[in-house]
Design a protein around this motif. Sequence first.
Motif, PDB file in Angstrom:
ATOM      1  N   ASP A 256       0.867  -1.182   0.000  1.00 29.00           N
ATOM      2  CA  ASP A 256       0.000   0.000   0.000  1.00 29.00           C
ATOM      3  C   ASP A 256       0.904   1.232   0.000  1.00 29.00           C
ATOM      4  OD1 ASP A 256      -1.927   1.913   0.323  1.00 29.00           O
ATOM      5  OD2 ASP A 256      -2.519   1.311   2.333  1.00 29.00           O
ATOM      6  N   ASP A 257       1.158   1.873  -1.105  1.00 31.42           N
ATOM      7  CA  ASP A 257       0.500   1.661  -2.362  1.00 31.42           C
ATOM      8  C   ASP A 257       1.544   1.481  -3.466  1.00 31.42           C
ATOM      9  OD1 ASP A 257      -1.608   1.478  -4.160  1.00 31.42           O
ATOM     10  OD2 ASP A 257      -1.721   3.632  -4.466  1.00 31.42           O
ATOM     11  N   GLU A 286      -0.816  10.506   1.322  1.00 37.79           N
ATOM     12  CA  GLU A 286      -2.149   9.901   1.267  1.00 37.79           C
ATOM     13  C   GLU A 286      -2.508   9.243   2.590  1.00 37.79           C
ATOM     14  OE1 GLU A 286      -5.400   7.081   0.637  1.00 37.79           O
ATOM     15  OE2 GLU A 286      -3.393   6.625   1.349  1.00 37.79           O
TER      16      GLU A 286
HETATM   17 MN    MN Z   1      -3.458   3.215  -0.149  1.00 43.93          MN
END
Ligand code: MN
Length: 457
Positions: A256-257, A286
């Motif tokens: 992720d990610d 994020e």
């Molecule tokens: Mn993510």
Amino acid sequence: MTGGKTIWENLKPDEEKKLESVSSGYIDFLCRAKTEAEAVDYFMEHLGQNGFQDLEKLEILKPGTKFYYNHIGRALAAGIVGKNGLNNGLYIIASHIDSPRLDLKPKPLYEDSETNTALLKTQYYGGVKKYQWVNIPLALHGRIFTKDGRVVKVNLGEEEDDPVLLIPDLLPHISKMQRDRKLFEGIEAEELNAVAGSRPGDYKEEKFKSHMLKLLKDRYNVEEEDFASAELALVPAGKARAGGFDSSLVIGYGHDDKASAYTSFKAFQDVGEPDDTVLVMFFDKEEIGSQGTSGSQSNFLEYVATMLLHKLTGQSDNYHLLSLLRRSNVISSDVDAAMDPSFKNAHDAHNAAKLGSGIVIAKYSGYGGKFEGSEAPGEFVAFVRKIFEKHNVPYQFGTLGKVDEGGGGTVAQDFARHGMNVVDAGAPVLGMHAPFEIASKADLYSCYKAYKAFMLH
Ligand code: MN
Ligand code: MN
């Protein structure tokens, strides 16, 4: 759509080779790019070798022009001008390159003379189960920015001879008090202190800490105050590896990610000269809500889109910018939850994504009653399904878990707010946000095919 079947069952021999090549490239990427800055460095190296040029410096763009825009080394966009220029909008694949970890506090280093140790205070970054980050070897990654303008890169704990750090949990023998805590409070934030040294130097006061400062001075030529202008993080030390007896999986830190970032970048490198202008975008921040200058809530997208408009059409006013964004199509490529074999009751089995069944289209994200999420218009989901099927991409649909079990968001909403078509699609992952996570090689290959299909549509 694969339904109950896995990708493995339909794999042709030549595809098996490609699958292995995507996953071995990915494993190398995971080993080299544990932070957003390291991911940008990796991509920049590949872009530089392949004739991509700085969009800010390019004066004339034409079909086939390969460009990038690097925002302060933490967020990046790379693109290829298509034969149709901007007539049909942009085809964008957007992911994030930050992952949950333990950041050092601005004043991290302290001495605990009662225990003969020097320690580093940390602050968790992103949504972590804190108890998972103890008793595993940790490497120190990042950069120290000094007042005299030096940038000192730090990458300690990855080479075989490098020392690593550890946050020790209390031994079970005397954990009676800790045992009464709830699982999530088993380790509290202020207990996430990494043991950094235990050898006293030749000092009268704070001898353990002073010794550490001397080592930092010798090794990096930095002072204690320089921690305050550093971006240093503790991440799980060690390499990503193939997983399972059958080597069908990849086990590593940061799926992720990075799974989406790598597979979209790889697809982008293989896309040739597309009809419509394509863009891969990699965002920072994020995991903490996408705020900040390198996050997707910044005007990074608008700046790149405005530069493209200006250099391709000469019309870069707000009307033309909004119009370009509104006719653009976006995949927000972020990983999804694979149904956990030991915690199936956290999922709605009927709507859960399964490991090995391909890229997961998540029509919407959010919490509970779809709060704070982004939902793709049905017609755009249909458009993406059609593209995936045209290019024989195995895919599945998924929701994150049972409706009231929790939830999550992605960068999708920062595209949706411009009126852009955007849907979430990424690999299913087991153990997401843990120090080490599991992804399927088959799903990584499906993502690669899906992102390439979207750019070619
Ligand atoms: Mn993510
Ligand atoms: Mn995440």
